[in-house]
Design a protein around this motif. Structure first.
Motif, short mmCIF file in Angstrom:
data_model
loop_
_atom_site.label_atom_id
_atom_site.label_comp_id
_atom_site.label_asym_id
_atom_site.label_seq_id
_atom_site.Cartn_x
_atom_site.Cartn_y
_atom_site.Cartn_z
N GLU A 1 5.52 3.56 -13.32
CA GLU A 1 4.42 4.52 -13.08
C GLU A 1 3.49 3.89 -12.05
O GLU A 1 2.82 2.90 -12.34
CB GLU A 1 3.65 4.82 -14.37
N THR A 2 3.45 4.47 -10.86
CA THR A 2 2.67 3.87 -9.78
C THR A 2 1.71 4.89 -9.18
O THR A 2 2.13 6.00 -8.82
CB THR A 2 3.60 3.35 -8.66
N THR A 3 0.45 4.53 -9.08
CA THR A 3 -0.54 5.36 -8.40
C THR A 3 -1.19 4.55 -7.29
O THR A 3 -1.72 3.45 -7.52
CB THR A 3 -1.63 5.85 -9.38
N PRO B 1 -5.27 10.36 -4.95
CA PRO B 1 -4.19 9.61 -5.60
C PRO B 1 -2.81 10.14 -5.20
O PRO B 1 -2.62 11.34 -5.01
CB PRO B 1 -4.46 9.85 -7.09
N HIS B 2 -1.86 9.24 -5.10
CA HIS B 2 -0.46 9.58 -4.88
C HIS B 2 0.34 8.89 -5.98
O HIS B 2 0.29 7.67 -6.11
CB HIS B 2 0.02 9.11 -3.51
N ARG B 3 1.05 9.68 -6.75
CA ARG B 3 1.80 9.15 -7.88
C ARG B 3 3.28 9.12 -7.56
O ARG B 3 3.83 10.08 -7.01
CB ARG B 3 1.51 9.99 -9.14
N TYR C 1 -3.68 5.13 -3.54
CA TYR C 1 -4.71 6.03 -3.02
C TYR C 1 -4.69 5.99 -1.50
O TYR C 1 -4.62 4.92 -0.89
CB TYR C 1 -6.08 5.62 -3.55
N THR D 1 -3.57 0.30 -12.12
CA THR D 1 -3.28 1.70 -11.77
C THR D 1 -1.78 1.97 -11.78
O THR D 1 -1.34 3.01 -11.29
CB THR D 1 -3.83 2.05 -10.37
N SER D 2 -1.02 1.04 -12.36
CA SER D 2 0.43 1.21 -12.35
C SER D 2 1.05 0.45 -13.50
O SER D 2 0.43 -0.39 -14.15
CB SER D 2 1.02 0.69 -11.03
#
Length: 478
Positions: A150-152, A160-162, A154, A145-146
């Motif tokens: 680029e990091t996501t 989701p928090h980006r 939850y 997920t990253s």
């Protein structure tokens, strides 16, 4: 961070201490200055060790992500938790650090990589699979997920928090937000901060350091085992790997500074450790899952109330020993199911007894007078089904012929597979297992291994001598 603790530690507080775990992924012990790395990668960690406790010989229970993480959450061996390989969920009713701290009144939080919800999700983790943590900002498989920038993550609702910027920085900022949030100052917190760095980026098998950091280490210091073995991909990846380690230490410095700014640094127990090491494809066709110290040995540092003095702890310590250590340092009861033992008595003149928990299987008993074990037990899965011991002098492991390393958690029969004399061969280059001169050594190690396997809660296996593979028969000899 500026050193603030006297040799005996600061004045004690009547409030229970905060507890912070700073957990890295796939970090070798010798990436740190306190273990002789000359590149200056870890000045903050080295200062924490100089003020606190360096567990100089610290080993994972199993050198692969999910099993080692299960041990850190539970104080149990991987086969006890049932998470003996990747892709298996931590059982929902397992006693855990978070539940123990929560029941003691702590605010609990988890940030980063989880990897204990099985294969059914890479991102959001259902509440029932979070082992009791309240505040949640994580991904089950952060590697999917990253990426480096680029990091996501939850939150507790699955939203989701980006994050922009470098991934380790994003997790560090989230941790500082947790530390700085409005909360009852009389209520301590337990925060588990779990990074992906310096693990490789799975999608492209690369070690993506922050921009410019790889170039800093273009001519890297090379650990002696890697230099001696040759092969693998360390020549390509050490510069990026070291750059990732350097940035982790900078993030550690930011988190420590946040605690210091709030006046809570000396009221916080800090544990720095990693899930396993990295051999850069020199021992098998990937990075860990081997019996060697490059896979098993990790940096471990503790600092905080009861953990002062710049101690270099010489005992052999397992990951299962760290959860009871954290709980004891905070004055929180240790669940009887935990299989490790607190390190605190070692720091205060004891032998390592924990006053009511058995030294190996957690079934109770007086162990105040028990000597600290002279070996650590480790388990191997995925690459082979194995069990082994790491002593001061010997590395010994036995494997199960014909076992399915993905599906078999254990075996009824093992056979000698590895023996290294760590005094004469610290890089584990010469396997002595077939040398008849060491039969007496092997006989004793077999007995010790069986005893430790049983103490860990597994059925008693049979461990036999090494059997050479049959020679191929050519047509000329038929």
């Amino acid at each position: 961070m500026t050193p603030s603790a006297s040799p005996s530690g600061p004045a004690t507080s009547t409030r229970r201490p905060n507890v912070l775990v700073f957990f890295t992924d796939q970090q070798r012990w010798d990436t740190t200055g306190l273990h002789g790395n000359p590149l200056g990668l870890t000045p903050v960690l080295d200062r924490l060790a100089a003020e606190g406790v360096s567990v100089d010989r610290s080993f994972t229970c199993q050198p692969v992500c999910a099993p080692s993480r299960a041990s850190l959450q539970t104080g149990q061996y991987p086969t006890t938790t049932g998470v003996f390989r990747n892709g298996l969920p931590l059982p929902r009713d397992t006693p855990s650090l978070a539940r123990s701290f929560r029941d003691a009144g702590y605010a609990t939080g988890y940030i980063g990589k989880w990897h204990l919800a099985g294969d059914h999700t890479s991102g959001p983790v259902p509440e029932e699979d979070r082992a009791g943590y309240d505040h949640w900002l994580a991904a089950n498989l952060l590697e999917f997920t990253s990426d480096a920038y680029e990091t996501t993550l939850y939150d507790g609702s699955g939203a989701p928090h980006r994050f922009g910027g470098y991934r380790a920085d994003a997790l560090g900022t989230a941790a500082i937000d947790f530390i700085d949030r409005d909360r009852d100052r009389d209520r301590p917190f337990f925060l588990f901060l779990s990074f992906l760095e310096p693990h490789h980026q799975n999608s492209r098998d690369d070690y993506p350091a922050p921009t410019g950091y790889r170039d800093r280490y273009a001519t890297p210091w090379v650990p002696s085992d890697l230099a001696a073995l040759g092969g693998g991909n360390w020549a390509e990846h050490l510069p990026g790997y070291y750059g990732m380690v350097r940035r982790l230490d900078e993030v550690l410095g930011r988190v420590v500074s946040a605690l210091e700014r709030r006046g809570e640094l000396d009221e916080t127990v800090i544990l720095f450790t990693s899930d396993h090491g990295c051999h850069f494809k020199t021992r098998n066709d990937e990075y860990k899952r081997s019996v060697h110290d490059a896979s098993l040995r990790v940096p471990t540092v503790l600092r905080g109330p009861g953990l002062w003095g710049g101690v270099r702890l010489p005992e052999l310590v397992s990951h299962v020993d760290l959860p009871p250590t954290l709980l004891r340092a905070a004055g929180v009861p240790v669940p009887p199911e935990m299989q490790g033992r607190s390190l605190l008595p070692l720091l205060h003149g004891g032998h390592g007894g924990d006053g009511g928990h058995d030294g190996h299987n957690g079934h109770g008993g007086d162990r105040d007078d028990a000597e600290w074990p002279q070996e650590v037990l480790f388990q191997i899965s995925e690459s082979e089904v194995g069990r082994g011991l790491r002593t001061d002098r010997w590395k010994y492991a036995a494997t199960a012929p014909g076992a399915d390393a993905w599906n078999d958690p254990r075996a009824e029969r093992y056979q000698d597979a590895y023996l290294y004399d760590l005094h004469s061969d610290p890089d584990e280059l010469i396997n002595l297992v077939a040398d008849p001169a060491y039969e007496n050594v092997l006989e004793e190690l077999r007995r010790r291994l069986v005893r430790r396997i049983v103490d860990s809660g597994e059925p008693r296996p049979t461990v036999t001598a090494h059997e050479p593979a049959p020679k191929a028969v050519s047509e000329d000899t038929v």
